[in-house]
Scaffold this active site. Structure first.
Site, short mmCIF file in Angstrom:
data_model
loop_
_atom_site.label_atom_id
_atom_site.label_comp_id
_atom_site.label_asym_id
_atom_site.label_seq_id
_atom_site.Cartn_x
_atom_site.Cartn_y
_atom_site.Cartn_z
N ASN A 1 5.84 -1.29 8.60
CA ASN A 1 5.60 0.01 7.98
C ASN A 1 6.93 0.79 8.01
O ASN A 1 7.97 0.23 8.39
CB ASN A 1 4.49 0.75 8.74
CG ASN A 1 3.74 1.74 7.84
OD1 ASN A 1 4.35 2.44 7.03
ND2 ASN A 1 2.43 1.78 7.97
N SER B 1 0.82 -1.21 0.00
CA SER B 1 0.00 0.00 0.00
C SER B 1 0.86 1.26 0.00
O SER B 1 1.91 1.31 0.63
CB SER B 1 -0.88 -0.01 1.25
OG SER B 1 -1.72 1.12 1.25
N THR C 1 8.62 0.28 -2.05
CA THR C 1 9.34 1.36 -2.72
C THR C 1 9.89 0.96 -4.10
O THR C 1 9.92 1.79 -5.02
CB THR C 1 10.48 1.84 -1.80
OG1 THR C 1 9.89 2.19 -0.54
CG2 THR C 1 11.20 3.04 -2.35
N CYS D 1 0.82 4.38 10.11
CA CYS D 1 1.38 5.43 9.27
C CYS D 1 2.00 6.50 10.15
O CYS D 1 1.35 7.03 11.05
CB CYS D 1 0.32 6.06 8.38
SG CYS D 1 1.00 7.41 7.39
#
Lengths: 265, 303
Positions: free
Chosen positions: B192, B21, B266, B130
């Site tokens: 994350n 995501s 990424t 996040c």
């Protein structure tokens, strides 16, 4: 948009910190329009990690060219590439300038600051092919920052050259020259690419004289194709300011849509 | 022919390669570059209930073998997703996972209740980690209690399997993972991004508009592998490994450490077909090692 991991470099020119690389990428070349850009890898491994966004500088036969200034590690690596080596390129990306057939026979200005001249060379040739009368307004800090001036002159483009220190052409900002030239005879359209303060000034000058203008924005980018939302500019969408992706919705925007004032955001 | 499929218990993936995501847009952005159906699945960009503005630029800064981002979860909201995007994803024969965000427990529930009314979603990934939306990079995944509360509410409200995506910015990620499992999560995804900062020394200003951001990319991979290994050896629910994966070898590290699937993040931004490179690497490895079922190597690290 396409990925060509092995575009063969067929030419290299350099002027101090400025470099032009030509490479063969037939499929991308066939699709390319002025104002669009490429995402170019500068190394094979994970460092530097990201591709670099570079405006398409020229198209000649099946070859494309990028023109850039060495500004950091990434562009320094890119500048070391030589003919015979390959480039990994992704593109063509973004929307491009409006090369509108109705500009045939009309006067248009292309205003470039520093490395921002890159996409305007491709644009100038396409506009000329269309039958528009193109005036190049090319500015840089010193004579070393306007390396393409001789080329525009040799190729018979009407050109106004400026440098901040007066070491070549008129002394002062290119936007001062724009104000003066637009005052003498307003063009049908202004196209511009360069640093943000220059683009803001171009937008202001164009608006004051009611001349339509398109600005190509520079930005660092993550992906270049709309996936990461990393490159954004405040732009009015349906009259309301929003963070808009430069890579996908730009890099070219109508001058009046771009919001520069940080307080009006 | 190697069997690359993996079983998450609640979901069988044709292969263990998912796109992460925030690095894969809403999926459609990648159609020019790869056949989405070749992926095990993909996790679409985080969705709040409504549209969200995101952070002021600059939103990205490149660091050695890494990328710090502070996008701030700009997004279109569930209604636009259901209307404009999901109909085009629904027919794909691959797992579409929706990353679910919320500014409160109630918002997570509202998002899931809305999406429960839509077909074509394989699972929810809870974005509780996040680092770019709260002050000082804080997020619910810092606390076992807050993590458990959101998982519990979403499991109670929703009908689909839940993957909880964890933050590495904690003292013990195992403790948070155990809390998520206890609360009923069907899987955990980790990690994350790492809370990070970069400074322009000429101006002495932070390089990101948000001051802080999250570091991703190859630079973080060894730390992510370590965390996946620590969590996988303690959890019953499957672990999905994320962090700096670019190649098949990178993915194999996570699988051997105990991850049942992986997410490529990424690398998608650099090479939009990066997931296919990872897949090709996995196939090659299986061929070289005479492995008939890739799933056999999960958690086989010899320590």
């Amino acid at each position: 948009m396409l990925k060509n991991p092995e575009a063969k470099i067929v030419g290299r020119e350099a002027w101090g910190d400025y470099v032009l690389l030509r490479f063969e990428a037939p499929t991308i070349s066939a699709l390319a329009r002025p104002g669009q850009f490429l995402m170019v890898r500068v190394a094979d491994g994970p460092y530097p990690l990201l591709r670099r966004p570079l405006g398409i500088h020229l198209r000649k036969d099946k070859a494309l060219g990028v023109f850039f200034k060495i500004a950091g590690e990434g562009t320094a690596l890119l500048a070391r590439k030589r003919p015979g080596e390959t480039l990994d390129v992704l593109g063509p990306l973004g929307n491009g300038f409006s090369v509108d057939p109705c500009l045939a026979g009309k006067a248009v200005f292309a205003v470039g600051g520093g490395r921002g001249i890159a996409p305007l060379y491709f644009l100038a040739w396409e506009l000329r092919a269309l039958g528009a009368a193109v005036k190049i307004l090319y500015g840089g800090r010193t004579k070393d920052d306007v390396p393409l001036a001789a080329r525009f002159r040799d190729e018979a483009f009407d050109q106004v050259l400026t440098t901040d220190d007066g070491s070549a052409g008129r002394e002062g900002f290119v936007t001062a020259a724009l104000e003066e030239e637009a005052g003498k005879a307003a063009p049908a359209m202004i196209f511009a690419c360069g640093p943000d303060p220059m683009l803001e000034a171009v937008g202001r000058i164009a608006a004051a004289r009611d001349i339509p203008a398109e600005l190509s924005l520079e930005s660092r980018m993550g992906c270049g194709f709309g996936a990461c939302w990393g490159c954004v500019q405040r732009v009015r969408v349906d009259g309301k300011p929003a963070w808009v992706k430069i890579c996908e919705d730009g890099p070219v925007f109508p001058a009046e849509a771009v919001v520069w004032d940080k307080d009006a955001r | 022919m190697t069997d690359l499929s993996v079983d998450l218990g609640f979901l069988r993936l044709k292969n263990p390669v998912l796109a992460a995501s925030g690095t894969f847009g809403y999926g459609l952005e990648f159609e020019p570059f790869l056949e989405l159906e070749r992926l095990g699945g993909f996790v679409v960009k985080g969705l709040y209930y409504g549209p969200r503005e995101g952070n002021p630029p600059p939103r990205l800064v490149e660091t050695p073998s890494g990328l710090i981002n502070a996008i701030g979860l700009q997004g279109i909201g569930v209604a636009a997703f259901a209307e404009k995007i999901l109909p085009r994803l629904r027919s794909l024969k691959t797992a579409v996972i929706v990353n679910v965000c919320g500014a409160s427990e109630e918002e997570y529930v509202r998002v899931v209740e809305f999406l429960d009314g839509c077909e074509g979603i394989a699972a929810y990934e809870l974005n509780i980690s996040c680092p770019n939306v709260q002050k000082d990079g804080a997020c619910p995944a810092f606390s076992p209690e807050a993590t458990a509360a959101i998982v519990r509410e979403v499991k109670r409200a929703g009908r689909r399997p839940v993957i909880t995506k964890l933050s590495p910015n904690v003292t013990s990620v195992v403790e948070i993972a155990l809390a998520a499992q206890e609360a009923g999560t069907d899987a955990v995804a980790l990690v994350n991004t790492f809370l990070a900062m970069a400074i322009d020394v000429e101006t002495r200003r932070p390089k990101l508009g948000n001051v802080l951001g999250g570091l991703s990319g190859p630079a973080i991979r060894p730390i992510a592998v370590r965390m996946v290994w620590q969590v996988a050896s303690r959890l019953k629910v499957p672990v999905i490994g994320v962090g700096g994966i670019r190649t098949g070898t990178d993915a194999l590290e996570f699988l051997i450490a105990g991850a049942r699937a992986v997410q490529v993040g990424t690398a998608n931004l650099v090479d939009p077909d990066a997931c296919l490179r990872v897949l090709a690497g996995l196939e090659d490895y299986c061929r070289r090692h005479g492995i008939g079922r890739l799933e056999e190597i999960v958690g086989t690290v010899k320590t």
